[in-house]
Motif scaffolding. Sequence first.
Motif, PDB file in Angstrom:
ATOM      1  N   LEU A 103       0.828  -1.217   0.000  1.00 21.90           N
ATOM      2  CA  LEU A 103       0.000   0.000   0.000  1.00 21.90           C
ATOM      3  C   LEU A 103       0.861   1.265   0.000  1.00 21.90           C
ATOM      4  N   VAL A 104       1.910   1.266   0.788  1.00 20.16           N
ATOM      5  CA  VAL A 104       2.800   2.439   0.814  1.00 20.16           C
ATOM      6  C   VAL A 104       3.497   2.593  -0.533  1.00 20.16           C
ATOM      7  N   GLY A 105       3.878   1.485  -1.148  1.00 18.76           N
ATOM      8  CA  GLY A 105       4.466   1.549  -2.489  1.00 18.76           C
ATOM      9  C   GLY A 105       3.507   2.133  -3.510  1.00 18.76           C
ATOM     10  N   GLN A 106       2.221   1.781  -3.401  1.00 20.71           N
ATOM     11  CA  GLN A 106       1.224   2.335  -4.318  1.00 20.71           C
ATOM     12  C   GLN A 106       1.033   3.828  -4.081  1.00 20.71           C
ATOM     13  N   VAL A 107       1.100   4.266  -2.825  1.00 22.73           N
ATOM     14  CA  VAL A 107       1.013   5.706  -2.539  1.00 22.73           C
ATOM     15  C   VAL A 107       2.173   6.425  -3.210  1.00 22.73           C
ATOM     16  N   PHE A 108       3.364   5.863  -3.119  1.00 23.48           N
ATOM     17  CA  PHE A 108       4.525   6.490  -3.765  1.00 23.48           C
ATOM     18  C   PHE A 108       4.397   6.440  -5.285  1.00 23.48           C
ATOM     19  N   ARG A 109       3.810   5.383  -5.806  1.00 21.61           N
ATOM     20  CA  ARG A 109       3.641   5.278  -7.253  1.00 21.61           C
ATOM     21  C   ARG A 109       2.687   6.341  -7.782  1.00 21.61           C
ATOM     22  N   PHE A 110       1.581   6.573  -7.079  1.00 23.97           N
ATOM     23  CA  PHE A 110       0.581   7.516  -7.566  1.00 23.97           C
ATOM     24  C   PHE A 110       0.906   8.971  -7.225  1.00 23.97           C
ATOM     25  N   LEU A 111       1.502   9.218  -6.064  1.00 24.77           N
ATOM     26  CA  LEU A 111       1.769  10.594  -5.651  1.00 24.77           C
ATOM     27  C   LEU A 111       3.207  11.028  -5.886  1.00 24.77           C
ATOM     28  N   GLY A 112       4.090  10.079  -6.103  1.00 20.04           N
ATOM     29  CA  GLY A 112       5.497  10.417  -6.284  1.00 20.04           C
ATOM     30  C   GLY A 112       5.798  10.927  -7.677  1.00 20.04           C
ATOM     31  N   GLN A 113       6.919  11.547  -7.785  1.00 21.73           N
ATOM     32  CA  GLN A 113       7.374  12.096  -9.057  1.00 21.73           C
ATOM     33  C   GLN A 113       8.039  10.976  -9.864  1.00 21.73           C
ATOM     34  N   ASP A 114       7.836  10.982 -11.172  1.00 26.11           N
ATOM     35  CA  ASP A 114       8.493  10.000 -12.025  1.00 26.11           C
ATOM     36  C   ASP A 114      10.005  10.209 -11.970  1.00 26.11           C
ATOM     37  N   HIS A 115      10.719   9.112 -11.926  1.00 24.72           N
ATOM     38  CA  HIS A 115      12.167   9.182 -11.782  1.00 24.72           C
ATOM     39  C   HIS A 115      12.834   8.623 -13.034  1.00 24.72           C
ATOM     40  N   ALA A 116      13.688   9.421 -13.613  1.00 26.21           N
ATOM     41  CA  ALA A 116      14.479   8.977 -14.756  1.00 26.21           C
ATOM     42  C   ALA A 116      15.848   8.551 -14.222  1.00 26.21           C
ATOM     43  N   ILE A 117      16.255   7.355 -14.540  1.00 29.92           N
ATOM     44  CA  ILE A 117      17.526   6.833 -14.043  1.00 29.92           C
ATOM     45  C   ILE A 117      18.671   7.542 -14.751  1.00 29.92           C
ATOM     46  N   LYS A 118      19.563   8.095 -13.939  1.00 26.52           N
ATOM     47  CA  LYS A 118      20.756   8.768 -14.463  1.00 26.52           C
ATOM     48  C   LYS A 118      21.972   7.979 -14.012  1.00 26.52           C
ATOM     49  N   ARG A 119      22.969   7.954 -14.872  1.00 22.39           N
ATOM     50  CA  ARG A 119      24.177   7.219 -14.516  1.00 22.39           C
ATOM     51  C   ARG A 119      24.928   7.930 -13.390  1.00 22.39           C
ATOM     52  N   ILE A 120      24.998   9.237 -13.467  1.00 25.04           N
ATOM     53  CA  ILE A 120      25.671  10.018 -12.432  1.00 25.04           C
ATOM     54  C   ILE A 120      24.696  11.080 -11.948  1.00 25.04           C
ATOM     55  N   GLU A 121      24.469  11.094 -10.633  1.00 26.08           N
ATOM     56  CA  GLU A 121      23.572  12.095 -10.058  1.00 26.08           C
ATOM     57  C   GLU A 121      24.377  13.072  -9.221  1.00 26.08           C
ATOM     58  N   HIS A 122      24.026  14.309  -9.372  1.00 23.31           N
ATOM     59  CA  HIS A 122      24.641  15.354  -8.579  1.00 23.31           C
ATOM     60  C   HIS A 122      23.874  15.484  -7.271  1.00 23.31           C
ATOM     61  N   VAL A 123      24.458  16.120  -6.300  1.00 22.74           N
ATOM     62  CA  VAL A 123      23.823  16.294  -4.992  1.00 22.74           C
ATOM     63  C   VAL A 123      22.493  17.024  -5.133  1.00 22.74           C
TER      64      VAL A 123
END
Length: 123
Positions: A35-55
């Motif tokens: 259920l918590v995962g579904q809350v994050f799926r519906f309310l969370g922001q879409d995440h694009a996987i980046k090879r290198i992430e800055h702070v």
Amino acid sequence: MIRSPNLSMNNGFSAVDLQLLSIKRMFTTLFIGYLVGQVFRFLGQDHAIKRIEHVFDIKDRAFAAVKPVVASLFMAVVVASFIYVLQVKIFNSDLVTTIADKIITSNNLLINVPLVLLAIFLH
């Protein structure tokens, strides 16, 4: 998950509570996680996987997770309050005894099945 902090310490190691490994607790834990995962799926922001992430990218992702975290905590408070009210109002009343008496005295399947399900839910 199987360590119980309420049990006494034996030679510096905490005791293991095997009741925490029950199927009921595992199912409940997995269901709440789903259920918590579904809350994050519906309310969370879409995440694009980046090879290198800055702070700054990590900070942006953390701030984007505030809304799902708040929604999950709000849902937890509501459900916990509902369970508390059920325990105080229903378990301390004669309702459970009345339901059990009706199950025992009735032979009607259409009455017994919903009452058994209600009794299991209240248990």
